[in-house]
Write a protein that holds these residues in place. Sequence first.
Motif, mmCIF file in Angstrom:
data_model
loop_
_atom_site.group_PDB
_atom_site.id
_atom_site.type_symbol
_atom_site.label_atom_id
_atom_site.label_comp_id
_atom_site.label_asym_id
_atom_site.label_seq_id
_atom_site.Cartn_x
_atom_site.Cartn_y
_atom_site.Cartn_z
ATOM 1 N N UNK A 94 0.812 -1.209 0.000
ATOM 2 C CA UNK A 94 0.000 0.000 0.000
ATOM 3 C C UNK A 94 0.847 1.261 0.000
ATOM 4 N N UNK A 95 1.926 1.243 0.746
ATOM 5 C CA UNK A 95 2.847 2.368 0.854
ATOM 6 C C UNK A 95 4.235 1.800 1.110
ATOM 7 N N UNK A 96 5.228 2.672 1.194
ATOM 8 C CA UNK A 96 6.555 2.214 1.580
ATOM 9 C C UNK A 96 6.487 1.578 2.962
ATOM 10 N N UNK A 97 6.922 0.343 3.045
ATOM 11 C CA UNK A 97 6.953 -0.405 4.310
ATOM 12 C C UNK A 97 5.579 -0.618 4.940
ATOM 13 N N UNK A 98 4.512 -0.540 4.147
ATOM 14 C CA UNK A 98 3.174 -0.866 4.642
ATOM 15 C C UNK A 98 2.496 -1.804 3.650
ATOM 16 N N UNK A 99 2.093 -2.958 4.146
ATOM 17 C CA UNK A 99 1.474 -3.984 3.328
ATOM 18 C C UNK A 99 0.144 -4.423 3.957
ATOM 19 N N UNK A 100 -0.766 -4.884 3.123
ATOM 20 C CA UNK A 100 -1.957 -5.589 3.595
ATOM 21 C C UNK A 100 -1.802 -7.057 3.221
ATOM 22 N N UNK A 101 -2.070 -7.932 4.177
ATOM 23 C CA UNK A 101 -2.115 -9.351 3.862
ATOM 24 C C UNK A 101 -3.577 -9.752 3.794
ATOM 25 N N UNK A 387 -10.567 -4.204 8.208
ATOM 26 C CA UNK A 387 -9.247 -4.078 7.602
ATOM 27 C C UNK A 387 -8.786 -2.628 7.594
ATOM 28 N N UNK A 388 -9.717 -1.693 7.350
ATOM 29 C CA UNK A 388 -9.365 -0.272 7.344
ATOM 30 C C UNK A 388 -8.826 0.161 8.693
ATOM 31 N N UNK A 389 -9.406 -0.354 9.773
ATOM 32 C CA UNK A 389 -8.900 -0.015 11.109
ATOM 33 C C UNK A 389 -7.491 -0.550 11.294
ATOM 34 N N UNK A 390 -7.238 -1.770 10.845
ATOM 35 C CA UNK A 390 -5.897 -2.327 10.946
ATOM 36 C C UNK A 390 -4.879 -1.540 10.153
ATOM 37 N N UNK A 391 -5.261 -1.096 8.957
ATOM 38 C CA UNK A 391 -4.344 -0.304 8.120
ATOM 39 C C UNK A 391 -4.112 1.065 8.744
ATOM 40 N N UNK A 397 1.229 4.561 13.605
ATOM 41 C CA UNK A 397 2.384 4.286 14.479
ATOM 42 C C UNK A 397 3.475 3.557 13.712
ATOM 43 N N UNK A 398 4.062 4.221 12.686
ATOM 44 C CA UNK A 398 5.138 3.563 11.934
ATOM 45 C C UNK A 398 6.295 3.228 12.866
ATOM 46 N N UNK A 399 6.885 2.074 12.641
ATOM 47 C CA UNK A 399 7.913 1.618 13.568
ATOM 48 C C UNK A 399 9.280 2.196 13.235
ATOM 49 N N UNK A 400 9.485 2.627 11.982
ATOM 50 C CA UNK A 400 10.742 3.248 11.592
ATOM 51 C C UNK A 400 11.845 2.234 11.353
ATOM 52 N N UNK A 401 12.999 2.749 10.987
ATOM 53 C CA UNK A 401 14.157 1.894 10.793
ATOM 54 C C UNK A 401 14.052 0.956 9.617
ATOM 55 N N UNK A 402 13.146 1.242 8.680
ATOM 56 C CA UNK A 402 12.986 0.369 7.528
ATOM 57 C C UNK A 402 12.251 -0.926 7.810
ATOM 58 N N UNK A 403 11.633 -1.045 8.999
ATOM 59 C CA UNK A 403 10.900 -2.257 9.353
ATOM 60 C C UNK A 403 9.509 -2.214 8.710
ATOM 61 N N UNK A 404 9.154 -3.177 7.890
ATOM 62 C CA UNK A 404 7.819 -3.177 7.286
ATOM 63 C C UNK A 404 6.752 -3.581 8.303
ATOM 64 N N UNK A 405 5.549 -3.049 8.099
ATOM 65 C CA UNK A 405 4.396 -3.455 8.899
ATOM 66 C C UNK A 405 3.365 -4.070 7.975
#
Length: 469
Positions: A94-101, A387-391, A397-405
């Motif tokens: 969906x975005x940099x370092x943000x995915x939906x499964x 799902x919208x709430x989860x996204x 609250x991005x975790x930073x450091x290049x860690x994907x969520x």
Amino acid sequence: MRYISTRGRAPARDFADVLLAGLAEDGGLFMPETWPHFSPSEWRAMRGLPYHALAARIMQPFIGAAIPFAVLETICRDAYAGFNHPTIVPLVQLETNLFAQELFHGPTLAFKDLAMQVLSRLFDHVLTQRDTRVTIVGATSGDTGSAAIEACAGRDRVDIMILHPHGRTSLVQRRQMTTVPAANVGNIAVEGNFDDCQDLVKAMFADTGFRQQVRLSAVNSINWARIAAQIPYYAAAALALGAPDREVAFSVPTGNFGNVFAAWAACRMGLPVPRLTIGSNRNDILTRFLQSNDMSILPVEPSLSPSMDIQVSSNFERILFELLDRDPEATHQTMLGFRATGRMRIADAVWHRARARFHGFRLDDAGTEAEIRRLHAAGGYLADPHSAIGIAAARASPIGGGVPTVAMATAHPAKFPDAMERAIGHRPALPPRMADLFQREERFTVMPNDLGAVEASVRALVGRNAPRG
């Protein structure tokens, strides 16, 4: 593998016994006596496995000798054969370092299918081996019921009765449960909320005579097998994004805590998961706990995300047991106090341990609609209200450091057409196999929140299907 109760007053059991028992006799939930753990090299060896093979590999340590691995792998292959995506649980960026499964490609369009399709086949195997049958009673806030009925309808050794809160599921969710004509299926619409339905199920398990008479079992996430069958999709996402050599965080829209507990279990088994974000709607007891150590029961309020309209999250007892260093007496007393007073008293040190891994987030209906619109406008992505709430929780609250969520997309948007129409102006179409859902005849009974009446209805279902001769 042996299993113990979180309250310490029930005998230890193997996996097959836990599968059939569901809830422990002392009211506790079964947990593995020890946690299996995979080394980094073992995790790497699982990269690229087909989903059914990965699921079997992840579940095998929990099942032990109860079911041969070759049989388990066949069960998993058959369970996922009817899913309508080749990867079963695809990742969408969906975005940099943000995915939906996406966990909604099964027969009832919700993440519960991933466990239920396995569970029904596990039941078949164990019940055939023992030449017996069981009665499954479950409570649902929307999706568990339809997934359980779809998985169990027509099976020779199972009767299934599902309780749902009358008028508090979406119309699609209700009709998915109530239009299945199989003789071994029953539906009760309880005049109350999901917590009332859940309390009725627990009361039936506590009624020893009734439990033994109908051979009661459970498919709610109080059944450990449900949790075990949900761990694999977290492993699939993490491995696809570089684990175990890269950390991966998860954001989970949460009601009964079972789905996010499966994520915690994946971490406990060796996956590097630095954060688990819990997404709540206006029924935000879990977020209030994580933000201010306030685990107090408030009235359940209907929302656009009905599967999360819960105040008593049964699976929280499992993480409480872990946070209390697996002390069953402390867990037992804490849970007794919670049900007696409506407030769970957690020491600050234990609360801080929870906050070290879990993060809470709340979104009301207006914010949920706004997030559905934002996702649709930004890239055409359709997310149901859960799902919208989860996204949104992951974005907040991005975790930073290049860690994907990875945000868990738990249901198909077509299951909530009214909410989607309000947000984006049109109703997503149901898949072709459900095109006639609103023409099918419904079968359900509206009943008061009364244990005796509900037990009588379950007995009647069992009596109609009892083997003759």
